[in-house]
Design a protein around this motif. Structure first.
Motif, PDB file in Angstrom:
ATOM      1  N   ALA A 125       0.864  -1.048  -0.147  1.00  0.00           N
ATOM      2  CA  ALA A 125       0.154   0.030   0.058  1.00  0.00           C
ATOM      3  C   ALA A 125       1.005   1.340   0.002  1.00  0.00           C
ATOM      4  CB  ALA A 125      -0.869   0.119   1.257  1.00  0.00           C
ATOM      5  N   VAL A 126       2.200   1.103   0.399  1.00  0.00           N
ATOM      6  CA  VAL A 126       2.941   2.177   0.493  1.00  0.00           C
ATOM      7  C   VAL A 126       3.272   2.812  -0.693  1.00  0.00           C
ATOM      8  CG1 VAL A 126       5.080   0.921   0.500  1.00  0.00           C
ATOM      9  CG2 VAL A 126       4.989   3.164   1.750  1.00  0.00           C
ATOM     10  N   ARG A 127       3.125   2.002  -1.624  1.00  0.00           N
ATOM     11  CA  ARG A 127       3.567   2.426  -3.191  1.00  0.00           C
ATOM     12  C   ARG A 127       2.862   3.484  -3.478  1.00  0.00           C
ATOM     13  NH1 ARG A 127       4.512  -3.344  -6.006  1.00  0.00           N
ATOM     14  NH2 ARG A 127       2.536  -3.149  -6.400  1.00  0.00           N
ATOM     15  N   ASP A 128       1.657   3.583  -3.202  1.00  0.00           N
ATOM     16  CA  ASP A 128       0.638   4.775  -3.293  1.00  0.00           C
ATOM     17  C   ASP A 128       0.939   6.128  -2.916  1.00  0.00           C
ATOM     18  OD1 ASP A 128      -0.872   2.861  -4.711  1.00  0.00           O
ATOM     19  OD2 ASP A 128      -2.248   2.409  -2.894  1.00  0.00           O
ATOM     20  N   ALA A 129       1.790   6.272  -2.019  1.00  0.00           N
ATOM     21  CA  ALA A 129       2.225   7.482  -1.097  1.00  0.00           C
ATOM     22  C   ALA A 129       3.095   8.546  -2.157  1.00  0.00           C
ATOM     23  CB  ALA A 129       2.811   7.095  -0.086  1.00  0.00           C
ATOM     24  N   ASP A 130       2.535   9.524  -2.204  1.00  0.00           N
ATOM     25  CA  ASP A 130       3.280  10.771  -2.827  1.00  0.00           C
ATOM     26  C   ASP A 130       4.250  11.328  -1.887  1.00  0.00           C
ATOM     27  OD1 ASP A 130       1.302  10.958  -4.830  1.00  0.00           O
ATOM     28  OD2 ASP A 130      -0.003  11.597  -3.516  1.00  0.00           O
ATOM     29  N   VAL A 131       4.339  11.144  -0.547  1.00  0.00           N
ATOM     30  CA  VAL A 131       5.359  11.489   0.376  1.00  0.00           C
ATOM     31  C   VAL A 131       5.308  10.222   1.376  1.00  0.00           C
ATOM     32  CG1 VAL A 131       5.954  13.012   2.062  1.00  0.00           C
ATOM     33  CG2 VAL A 131       4.707  14.145   0.151  1.00  0.00           C
ATOM     34  N   VAL A 132       6.743  10.123   1.926  1.00  0.00           N
ATOM     35  CA  VAL A 132       6.811   9.052   2.871  1.00  0.00           C
ATOM     36  C   VAL A 132       7.503   9.903   4.004  1.00  0.00           C
ATOM     37  CG1 VAL A 132       7.568   6.838   3.600  1.00  0.00           C
ATOM     38  CG2 VAL A 132       6.935   7.126   1.339  1.00  0.00           C
ATOM     39  N   LEU A 133       6.653  10.047   5.242  1.00  0.00           N
ATOM     40  CA  LEU A 133       7.333  10.571   6.245  1.00  0.00           C
ATOM     41  C   LEU A 133       8.113   9.311   7.254  1.00  0.00           C
ATOM     42  CD1 LEU A 133       4.557  12.752   7.772  1.00  0.00           C
ATOM     43  CD2 LEU A 133       6.458  13.357   5.936  1.00  0.00           C
ATOM     44  N   LEU A 134       9.277   9.637   7.307  1.00  0.00           N
ATOM     45  CA  LEU A 134      10.201   8.416   7.911  1.00  0.00           C
ATOM     46  C   LEU A 134      10.606   8.781   9.496  1.00  0.00           C
ATOM     47  CD1 LEU A 134      12.804   8.226   5.021  1.00  0.00           C
ATOM     48  CD2 LEU A 134      11.055   6.541   5.539  1.00  0.00           C
ATOM     49  N   PRO A 135      10.285   7.803  10.270  1.00  0.00           N
ATOM     50  CA  PRO A 135      10.922   8.202  11.657  1.00  0.00           C
ATOM     51  C   PRO A 135      12.761   8.025  11.583  1.00  0.00           C
ATOM     52  CG  PRO A 135      10.046   6.049  11.676  1.00  0.00           C
ATOM     53  CD  PRO A 135       9.970   6.667  10.214  1.00  0.00           C
ATOM     54  N   VAL A 156      10.913  -0.954   3.412  1.00  0.00           N
ATOM     55  CA  VAL A 156       9.943   0.067   2.904  1.00  0.00           C
ATOM     56  C   VAL A 156      10.415   0.660   1.445  1.00  0.00           C
ATOM     57  CG1 VAL A 156       8.460   2.273   3.057  1.00  0.00           C
ATOM     58  CG2 VAL A 156       8.451   0.363   4.621  1.00  0.00           C
ATOM     59  N   LEU A 157      11.766   1.289   1.858  1.00  0.00           N
ATOM     60  CA  LEU A 157      12.650   2.045   0.810  1.00  0.00           C
ATOM     61  C   LEU A 157      12.801   1.211  -0.429  1.00  0.00           C
ATOM     62  CD1 LEU A 157      14.616   4.257   2.815  1.00  0.00           C
ATOM     63  CD2 LEU A 157      12.574   4.817   1.887  1.00  0.00           C
ATOM     64  N   ALA A 158      13.335  -0.245   0.019  1.00  0.00           N
ATOM     65  CA  ALA A 158      13.530  -1.270  -1.104  1.00  0.00           C
ATOM     66  C   ALA A 158      12.498  -1.347  -1.796  1.00  0.00           C
ATOM     67  CB  ALA A 158      14.216  -2.224  -0.442  1.00  0.00           C
ATOM     68  N   ARG A 159      11.106  -1.567  -1.215  1.00  0.00           N
ATOM     69  CA  ARG A 159       9.914  -1.922  -2.145  1.00  0.00           C
ATOM     70  C   ARG A 159       9.720  -0.836  -3.009  1.00  0.00           C
ATOM     71  NH1 ARG A 159       7.280  -3.679   2.567  1.00  0.00           N
ATOM     72  NH2 ARG A 159       7.457  -6.027   1.734  1.00  0.00           N
ATOM     73  N   LEU A 160       9.737   0.346  -2.593  1.00  0.00           N
ATOM     74  CA  LEU A 160       9.431   1.439  -3.247  1.00  0.00           C
ATOM     75  C   LEU A 160      10.208   1.475  -4.609  1.00  0.00           C
ATOM     76  CD1 LEU A 160       8.967   4.166  -0.466  1.00  0.00           C
ATOM     77  CD2 LEU A 160       7.261   3.238  -2.060  1.00  0.00           C
ATOM     78  N   GLU A 161      11.486   1.374  -4.223  1.00  0.00           N
ATOM     79  CA  GLU A 161      12.571   1.227  -5.473  1.00  0.00           C
ATOM     80  C   GLU A 161      12.108   0.109  -6.542  1.00  0.00           C
ATOM     81  OE1 GLU A 161      17.337   0.990  -5.455  1.00  0.00           O
ATOM     82  OE2 GLU A 161      16.429   2.079  -3.731  1.00  0.00           O
ATOM     83  N   ARG A 162      11.993  -0.862  -5.947  1.00  0.00           N
ATOM     84  CA  ARG A 162      11.688  -2.070  -6.819  1.00  0.00           C
ATOM     85  C   ARG A 162      10.475  -1.846  -7.698  1.00  0.00           C
ATOM     86  NH1 ARG A 162      12.528  -5.197  -2.342  1.00  0.00           N
ATOM     87  NH2 ARG A 162      10.457  -5.707  -2.034  1.00  0.00           N
ATOM     88  N   ALA A 163       9.538  -1.116  -7.160  1.00  0.00           N
ATOM     89  CA  ALA A 163       8.350  -0.746  -7.909  1.00  0.00           C
ATOM     90  C   ALA A 163       8.386   0.194  -8.789  1.00  0.00           C
ATOM     91  CB  ALA A 163       6.977  -0.585  -6.756  1.00  0.00           C
ATOM     92  N   GLY A 164       9.764   1.246  -8.672  1.00  0.00           N
ATOM     93  CA  GLY A 164       9.936   2.334  -9.428  1.00  0.00           C
ATOM     94  C   GLY A 164       9.009   3.579  -8.980  1.00  0.00           C
ATOM     95  N   ALA A 165       8.533   3.468  -7.604  1.00  0.00           N
ATOM     96  CA  ALA A 165       7.949   4.617  -7.034  1.00  0.00           C
ATOM     97  C   ALA A 165       8.991   5.446  -6.688  1.00  0.00           C
ATOM     98  CB  ALA A 165       7.119   4.215  -5.928  1.00  0.00           C
ATOM     99  N   ASP A 166       8.542   6.951  -6.747  1.00  0.00           N
ATOM    100  CA  ASP A 166       9.674   8.002  -6.219  1.00  0.00           C
ATOM    101  C   ASP A 166       8.986   9.035  -5.333  1.00  0.00           C
ATOM    102  OD1 ASP A 166      12.065   9.233  -6.109  1.00  0.00           O
ATOM    103  OD2 ASP A 166      11.674  10.426  -7.702  1.00  0.00           O
ATOM    104  N   PRO A 167       8.477   8.540  -4.232  1.00  0.00           N
ATOM    105  CA  PRO A 167       7.761   9.674  -3.601  1.00  0.00           C
ATOM    106  C   PRO A 167       8.698  10.361  -2.832  1.00  0.00           C
ATOM    107  CG  PRO A 167       7.870   7.378  -2.123  1.00  0.00           C
ATOM    108  CD  PRO A 167       8.441   7.295  -3.763  1.00  0.00           C
ATOM    109  N   ALA A 168       8.283  11.778  -2.300  1.00  0.00           N
ATOM    110  CA  ALA A 168       9.243  12.357  -1.493  1.00  0.00           C
ATOM    111  C   ALA A 168       9.628  11.752  -0.120  1.00  0.00           C
ATOM    112  CB  ALA A 168       8.654  13.905  -1.318  1.00  0.00           C
ATOM    113  N   LEU A 169      10.803  11.583   0.181  1.00  0.00           N
ATOM    114  CA  LEU A 169      11.170  11.080   1.461  1.00  0.00           C
ATOM    115  C   LEU A 169      11.414  12.096   2.418  1.00  0.00           C
ATOM    116  CD1 LEU A 169      13.427   8.058   0.249  1.00  0.00           C
ATOM    117  CD2 LEU A 169      10.869   7.989   0.670  1.00  0.00           C
ATOM    118  N   VAL A 170      10.711  12.112   3.601  1.00  0.00           N
ATOM    119  CA  VAL A 170      10.867  13.364   4.574  1.00  0.00           C
ATOM    120  C   VAL A 170      11.084  12.910   5.940  1.00  0.00           C
ATOM    121  CG1 VAL A 170       9.720  15.522   5.339  1.00  0.00           C
ATOM    122  CG2 VAL A 170       9.605  14.954   3.039  1.00  0.00           C
ATOM    123  N   VAL A 171      11.992  13.275   6.703  1.00  0.00           N
ATOM    124  CA  VAL A 171      12.407  12.638   7.947  1.00  0.00           C
ATOM    125  C   VAL A 171      12.139  13.805   8.945  1.00  0.00           C
ATOM    126  CG1 VAL A 171      14.926  12.742   7.776  1.00  0.00           C
ATOM    127  CG2 VAL A 171      13.826  11.404   9.671  1.00  0.00           C
TER     128      VAL A 171
END
Length: 204
Positions: A125-135, A156-171
């Protein structure tokens, strides 16, 4: 082979202890004040202004507070996804429907987490995210993040990469947790921005 006691992992463990010790000294008022400032700063991010779906998390203990931000995003009509920790440390996801939709879940000897009580949407489901807020515990001048060491967000980040998803990663961090350099390993990925109570710093 790295020698015992040298290399990124022991260095990370030592740093984690240091940052957690500093956090443990914060009062509930400190955390509360910071949460309001963090939410205000984060909501100014253009990435969040245009996001339809945001993958986030519920802060616990002395972590930089996220609830104010989650509620503000929800009020804007953003779909907020929250993680639920699986036995293998991977993350499932559920939708946030307000503070009443959270359940306190104790995971073995780890700290209790606040997780979405409703339907589970699956790890993808995380692949749908436009932004991922990371702890995290720290981020350095290159955008490399020091996590807690459980590896959940590496997956999570590896899963996004495999899917070709490129959300903004914000900590989301405290001001003192933006440092010159943190140790990194081959699988570590830089984030795109860090939000602290005093402002936003970008890395891409």
């Amino acid at each position: 082979m790295s020698h015992v006691g040298s290399g990124p992992e022991p260095a990370k463990r030592m740093l984690r202890r240091e940052f957690l010790t500093v956090r443990s000294r914060l009062t509930a008022d400190d955390v509360q004040e910071t949460a309001a400032a963090l939410a205000a700063r984060a909501l100014e991010l253009p990435e969040l202004a245009h996001a339809r779906t945001v993958a986030a998390y519920v802060s616990v203990g002395s972590e930089p507070g996220t609830l104010a931000l989650l509620d503000a995003l929800r009020a804007r009509g953003v779909r907020v996804l929250l993680p639920a920790l699986l036995p293998d440390n991977d993350l499932d996801w559920g939708a946030y429907a307000g503070e009443g939709s959270l359940a306190r879940v104790q995971h073995g000897g780890k700290m209790a987490l606040l997780e979405p009580a409703g339907e589970r949407l699956g790890a993808d489901a995380v692949r749908d995210a436009d932004v991922v807020l990371l702890p995290g515990l720290a981020v350095d001048a290159r955008g490399m993040r020091l996590g807690r060491g459980g590896g959940s967000y590496d997956r999570v980040l590896a899963r996004l990469e495999r899917a070709g998803a490129d959300p903004a990663l914000v900590v989301l961090l405290y001001d003192t947790e933006v440092v010159e350099r943190v140790p990194e390993e081959a699988h570590d990925r830089p984030v795109h921005a860090v939000v602290t109570p005093s402002g936003v710093r970008r890395f891409r």
